[in-house]
Design an enzyme around this catalytic site. Structure first.
Site, PDB file in Angstrom:
ATOM      1  N   GLU A 127       0.825  -1.206   0.000  1.00  0.00           N
ATOM      2  CA  GLU A 127       0.000   0.000   0.000  1.00  0.00           C
ATOM      3  C   GLU A 127       0.864   1.263   0.000  1.00  0.00           C
ATOM      4  O   GLU A 127       1.842   1.369   0.734  1.00  0.00           O
ATOM      5  CB  GLU A 127      -0.914   0.002   1.226  1.00  0.00           C
ATOM      6  CG  GLU A 127      -1.874   1.188   1.254  1.00  0.00           C
ATOM      7  CD  GLU A 127      -2.715   1.235   2.518  1.00  0.00           C
ATOM      8  OE1 GLU A 127      -3.801   1.842   2.470  1.00  0.00           O
ATOM      9  OE2 GLU A 127      -2.296   0.675   3.554  1.00  0.00           O
ATOM     10  N   LYS A 169     -10.145   2.425  -2.227  1.00  0.00           N
ATOM     11  CA  LYS A 169     -10.287   1.863  -0.877  1.00  0.00           C
ATOM     12  C   LYS A 169     -11.609   2.296  -0.249  1.00  0.00           C
ATOM     13  O   LYS A 169     -11.928   3.484  -0.201  1.00  0.00           O
ATOM     14  CB  LYS A 169      -9.108   2.317  -0.028  1.00  0.00           C
ATOM     15  CG  LYS A 169      -9.044   1.719   1.366  1.00  0.00           C
ATOM     16  CD  LYS A 169      -7.731   2.127   2.031  1.00  0.00           C
ATOM     17  CE  LYS A 169      -7.581   1.572   3.423  1.00  0.00           C
ATOM     18  NZ  LYS A 169      -6.263   1.912   4.011  1.00  0.00           N
ATOM     19  N   CYS A 211      -5.734  -2.771   2.361  1.00  0.00           N
ATOM     20  CA  CYS A 211      -5.422  -2.650   3.781  1.00  0.00           C
ATOM     21  C   CYS A 211      -6.626  -2.778   4.709  1.00  0.00           C
ATOM     22  O   CYS A 211      -7.070  -3.878   4.975  1.00  0.00           O
ATOM     23  CB  CYS A 211      -4.643  -1.374   4.041  1.00  0.00           C
ATOM     24  SG  CYS A 211      -3.726  -1.445   5.610  1.00  0.00           S
TER      25      CYS A 211
END
Length: 294
Positions: A43, A116, A153
């Protein structure tokens, strides 16, 4: 047997973005030379993990997509003939930014992107200051190697995200990530956190009958604000098969490149043995769309 050779690049980053890019380019070439067809980066791999502090100046790290970084990684994907999963700080418009994974196909074209969806706001992880939650959904990216369920993540803690990717035909789940220890935690607490992180993602593999790739950064990065003692990113990048079985795992201390072969046909057999998708009680899951059932 249909297999994919996947390359995982676990990197320790510096303050110098150009150095990080050159190190990534070298590692991509190394993995490709070892036969990797799919390469996954961690990431926000271009820079230090800047979310340890809140600073409007750090928005200068963001780029449009397409932009300079997509051009750089497009050339690398094409030159090495690999599918490449990257993680970029996207400037969508003035004042509007996302944490965005961009996937390149083997010819260098952008196969797709994922913004995300779950954004944390914890000490040393002040991501809500920087990132707007994603708005393009849990959509797998179609590539020449198959459908990739790319998440990022904090998404890795949510079974709903993995399930929706699986229900839309993802053949593999992929998590670029940046997570580590704060130095004030005890050794026992550090072990609990790391094991929870691994168990959670192995659980997604089992529940969905899919292989999972998780690539984390490694090394110590100080907190510019000096309010905390910084983050020691715990590495431990890994690949598991559709029963959660380990296929490869990196150390928690060092930068590392791993190339591992993944049997993409194994999911078919595992889902026949454990038909979890067949036995879902979709008529009884209404409550999952509620925040809490008071």
């Amino acid at each position: 047997m249909r297999t994919i050779k996947a390359g995982l690049i676990q990197q320790a980053n510096t303050e110098d973005v150009k150095t990080n890019l050159m190190n990534l380019a070298k590692s991509i070439e190394t993995c490709a030379a070892q036969g990797a067809q799919l390469i996954v980066l961690q990431e926000l791999h271009n820079s230090l993990y800047f979310c340890q502090t809140e600073s409007t100046e750090l928005f200068d790290l963001a780029e449009p997509i397409p932009g300079p970084s997509t051009g750089f990684y497009s050339e690398l994907a094409a030159a090495n003939q690999v599918v490449l999963v990257t993680s970029l700080f996207e400037k969508r418009a003035p004042g509007l930014y996302h944490n965005t994974a961009v996937v390149f196909d083997r010819d260098g074209s952008i196969a797709g992107k994922y913004r995300k969806m779950h954004i944390p706001d914890d000490p040393a992880y002040y991501e809500k200051f920087y990132f707007t939650p994603g708005d393009i959904g849990f959509e797998p990216v179609q590539t020449s190697l198959g459908k990739l369920g790319v998440l990022v993540c904090w998404d890795q803690w949510y079974p709903e995200a993995a399930r929706l990717m699986a229900l839309k035909g993802a053949e593999i789940l992929i998590y670029p990530t940046a997570i580590g220890w704060e130095s004030s935690d005890t050794e026992e607490e550090k072990a609990r956190q790391l094991n929870a992180w691994i168990i959670s993602q192995r659980g997604h593999a089992v529940a969905n009958g899919l292989p999972v790739i998780s690539v984390n950064r490694v090394g110590y990065e100080p907190d510019p604000s000096m309010q905390t003692n910084g983050i020691l990113f715990w590495g431990n990048s890994f690949v598991v098969g559709p029963q959660g079985e380990f296929l490869a795992q990196a150390s928690n201390e060092y930068p590392e490149n791993i190339v591992v072969e993944i049997d993409m046909e194994r999911s078919e057999n595992v889902r026949r043995w454990w038909p979890f998708l067949r036995d879902r009680r979709i008529d009884e899951y209404e409550g999952l769309t509620k925040r809490f059932l008071d």
